[in-house]
Write a protein that holds these residues in place. Structure first.
Motif, PDB file in Angstrom:
ATOM      1  N   ALA A   1       0.836  -1.209   0.000  1.00 13.87           N
ATOM      2  CA  ALA A   1       0.000   0.000   0.000  1.00 13.87           C
ATOM      3  C   ALA A   1       0.868   1.254   0.000  1.00 13.87           C
TER       4      ALA A   1
ATOM      5  N   SER B   1     -10.070   0.134  -4.057  1.00 17.90           N
ATOM      6  CA  SER B   1     -10.725  -1.024  -3.463  1.00 17.90           C
ATOM      7  C   SER B   1     -11.946  -1.381  -4.292  1.00 17.90           C
TER       8      SER B   1
ATOM      9  N   LYS C   1       1.430   4.087  -5.566  1.00 22.10           N
ATOM     10  CA  LYS C   1       1.054   5.484  -5.359  1.00 22.10           C
ATOM     11  C   LYS C   1      -0.348   5.622  -4.794  1.00 22.10           C
TER      12      LYS C   1
ATOM     13  N   ILE D   1      -7.767  13.072   3.372  1.00 19.37           N
ATOM     14  CA  ILE D   1      -7.220  12.929   2.019  1.00 19.37           C
ATOM     15  C   ILE D   1      -6.049  13.891   1.828  1.00 19.37           C
TER      16      ILE D   1
ATOM     17  N   SER E   1      -2.859  12.975   4.237  1.00 20.22           N
ATOM     18  CA  SER E   1      -2.265  11.639   4.244  1.00 20.22           C
ATOM     19  C   SER E   1      -1.567  11.337   2.919  1.00 20.22           C
ATOM     20  N   ASP E   2      -0.546  10.479   3.000  1.00 16.99           N
ATOM     21  CA  ASP E   2       0.101  10.001   1.771  1.00 16.99           C
ATOM     22  C   ASP E   2      -0.764   8.950   1.084  1.00 16.99           C
ATOM     23  N   ARG E   3      -1.520   8.205   1.866  1.00 16.47           N
ATOM     24  CA  ARG E   3      -2.348   7.131   1.309  1.00 16.47           C
ATOM     25  C   ARG E   3      -3.705   7.124   1.995  1.00 16.47           C
ATOM     26  N   LEU E   4      -4.755   6.860   1.198  1.00 17.58           N
ATOM     27  CA  LEU E   4      -6.085   6.575   1.749  1.00 17.58           C
ATOM     28  C   LEU E   4      -6.466   5.171   1.300  1.00 17.58           C
ATOM     29  N   LEU E   5      -6.714   4.305   2.270  1.00 18.05           N
ATOM     30  CA  LEU E   5      -7.138   2.940   1.963  1.00 18.05           C
ATOM     31  C   LEU E   5      -8.615   2.808   2.307  1.00 18.05           C
TER      32      LEU E   5
ATOM     33  N   SER F   1      -4.352   3.285  -4.075  1.00 17.31           N
ATOM     34  CA  SER F   1      -5.074   2.019  -4.121  1.00 17.31           C
ATOM     35  C   SER F   1      -6.505   2.265  -4.594  1.00 17.31           C
TER      36      SER F   1
ATOM     37  N   ILE G   1      -0.983   7.532   6.752  1.00 17.21           N
ATOM     38  CA  ILE G   1      -2.045   6.741   6.132  1.00 17.21           C
ATOM     39  C   ILE G   1      -3.367   7.050   6.830  1.00 17.21           C
TER      40      ILE G   1
ATOM     41  N   THR H   1      -6.021  10.104  -5.460  1.00 20.70           N
ATOM     42  CA  THR H   1      -6.867   9.305  -4.573  1.00 20.70           C
ATOM     43  C   THR H   1      -8.106   8.862  -5.342  1.00 20.70           C
TER      44      THR H   1
ATOM     45  N   LYS I   1      -4.184  17.401  -4.099  1.00 21.60           N
ATOM     46  CA  LYS I   1      -4.636  16.028  -4.290  1.00 21.60           C
ATOM     47  C   LYS I   1      -5.823  16.044  -5.232  1.00 21.60           C
TER      48      LYS I   1
ATOM     49  N   ILE J   1     -10.541  20.436  -2.985  1.00 19.89           N
ATOM     50  CA  ILE J   1      -9.945  19.262  -3.631  1.00 19.89           C
ATOM     51  C   ILE J   1     -10.601  19.114  -5.000  1.00 19.89           C
TER      52      ILE J   1
END
Lengths: 102, 120, 130
Positions: free
Chosen positions: A92, A100, A96, C119, C122-126, A98, C3, B116, B4, B35
């Motif tokens: 993850a 889902s 860069k 968002i 963070s560097d990542r959103l899971l 993900s 994250i 994202t 972003k 955003i």
């Protein structure tokens, strides 16, 4: 660490009976992406489904905890990388972003 | 904070589960935080955008007015697949908002541009 | 890495929340920062102190709380999703004149702006869902 060389990590948690979900995921794949199978998605690491996924020519991972929970450890295609939670987190971070699919 | 770009994916038909409204609410909230938000309608989600919906008798909230108002929130990048339009015998003229119809390979390239992606 | 997690799942179907919890534990153990866990959609129904968990089942909400305590996690529940499902903190209980506040202490009700902030921050959103 933020200079990821990999692109999109696709996380699938449904079986391949969800054909539209799989089709959508496949249509968005590009070189540099990878697929992680989690939860019910790990069934796709076996049999014909695994062959279909491997044809996509992107790295294919599956969560070992979900494989073991479902009693299919002996049926996993040898070209699938079985990973633990720590590797899932590492992926993850390496990719860069993900997406889902559920 | 880094810029972003956010892509929201819709996959469900109108009056189905709450994911359509929940995704739309994310779009509005994130837009309020400056955003840049784009929307992608896959499969049945295209059916949400058909003109002339008269849903009052259903007693269910219709999202169509919110979709129409998106431009006011500077959310004007809406995408869908040409193949989905063909499947449902629709054209972009049948839809209530301006959408760009793209191919599958264009979609894959499009998704690359975002930081994202939320796909409820 | 920083994250954030978006959880969009029912506690009564699938295992998304369990997967998210394990992911969070592993990320923290590897030294990553979890900026926020945002609970959205049907997930929020389970964050009620009125629920009674059968003795042979796992209390996933309690496990989040344990983690929040040990690692200072920011557990945010979408206020719109919660209120419509009857999950209220004291302020919403008073505002809507309801009989009881039932949001599990340790979780905070807030708006989708907290997801937008997650968002941006963070560097990542899971996303974990079902």
């Amino acid at each position: 660490m933020s200079d990821s060389i990999f692109e999109t990590l696709h996380i699938i948690n449904k079986t391949s009976s969800h054909t539209a979900l799989y089709a959508d995921c496949f249509n968005t794949l590009l070189p540099g992406d990878a697929i992680v199978l989690i939860e019910s998605g790990v069934f796709s690491a076996c049999g014909q489904q695994a062959n279909d996924l491997l044809k996509l020519q992107v790295p294919l991972y599956a969560l070992v905890i979900d494989i073991q929970a479902r009693g299919i450890a002996d049926s996993i295609n040898s070209q699938v990388s079985c990973i633990d939670d720590d590797t899932f987190v590492s992926l993850a971070c390496q990719y860069k972003k993900s997406i889902s699919w559920f | 904070m880094a810029d972003k770009k956010l892509l929201l994916i819709f996959r469900n038909p109108p009056f189905s589960d709450s994911s359509n409204k929940d995704t739309l609410d994310i779009a509005l909230a994130c837009s309020a935080f400056d955003i840049p938000v784009s929307l992608l309608f896959l499969h049945d989600a295209v059916l949400q955008l058909i003109k002339g919906q008269q849903s009052q008798a259903l007693q269910q909230k219709n999202l169509i007015n919110t979709f129409k108002a998106l431009a006011m929130y500077d959310i004007d990048q809406l995408f869908l697949l040409e193949s989905d339009l063909r499947r449902f015998a629709l054209s972009t003229a049948d839809l209530t908002v301006n959408c760009q119809a793209i191919s599958e390979s264009e979609m894959a390239t499009l998704i690359r541009q975002f930081d994202t992606v939320i796909n409820l | 890495m920083i994250i954030s997690l978006l959880i969009y799942a029912s506690q009564n179907s699938g295992q998304a929340e369990q997967t998210a919890l394990r992911f969070t534990r592993s990320a923290l153990a590897q030294g990553h920062k979890i900026h926020r866990v945002f609970f959205y959609g049907e997930t929020v129904s389970g964050i009620s102190s009125l629920k009674v968990i059968p003795r042979d089942e796992i209390d996933i909400t309690g496990q989040w709380l344990d983690l929040a305590e040990s690692d200072d996690l920011d557990l945010v529940v979408c206020i719109a999703a919660a209120v419509r499902r009857g999950v209220l903190d004291q302020q919403e209980c008073d505002r809507h004149n309801r009989v009881a506040a039932n949001l599990v202490a340790g979780f905070n009700l807030s708006g989708l702006g907290q997801l937008a902030d997650a968002i941006l921050s963070s560097d990542r959103l899971l996303t974990f869902g079902n």
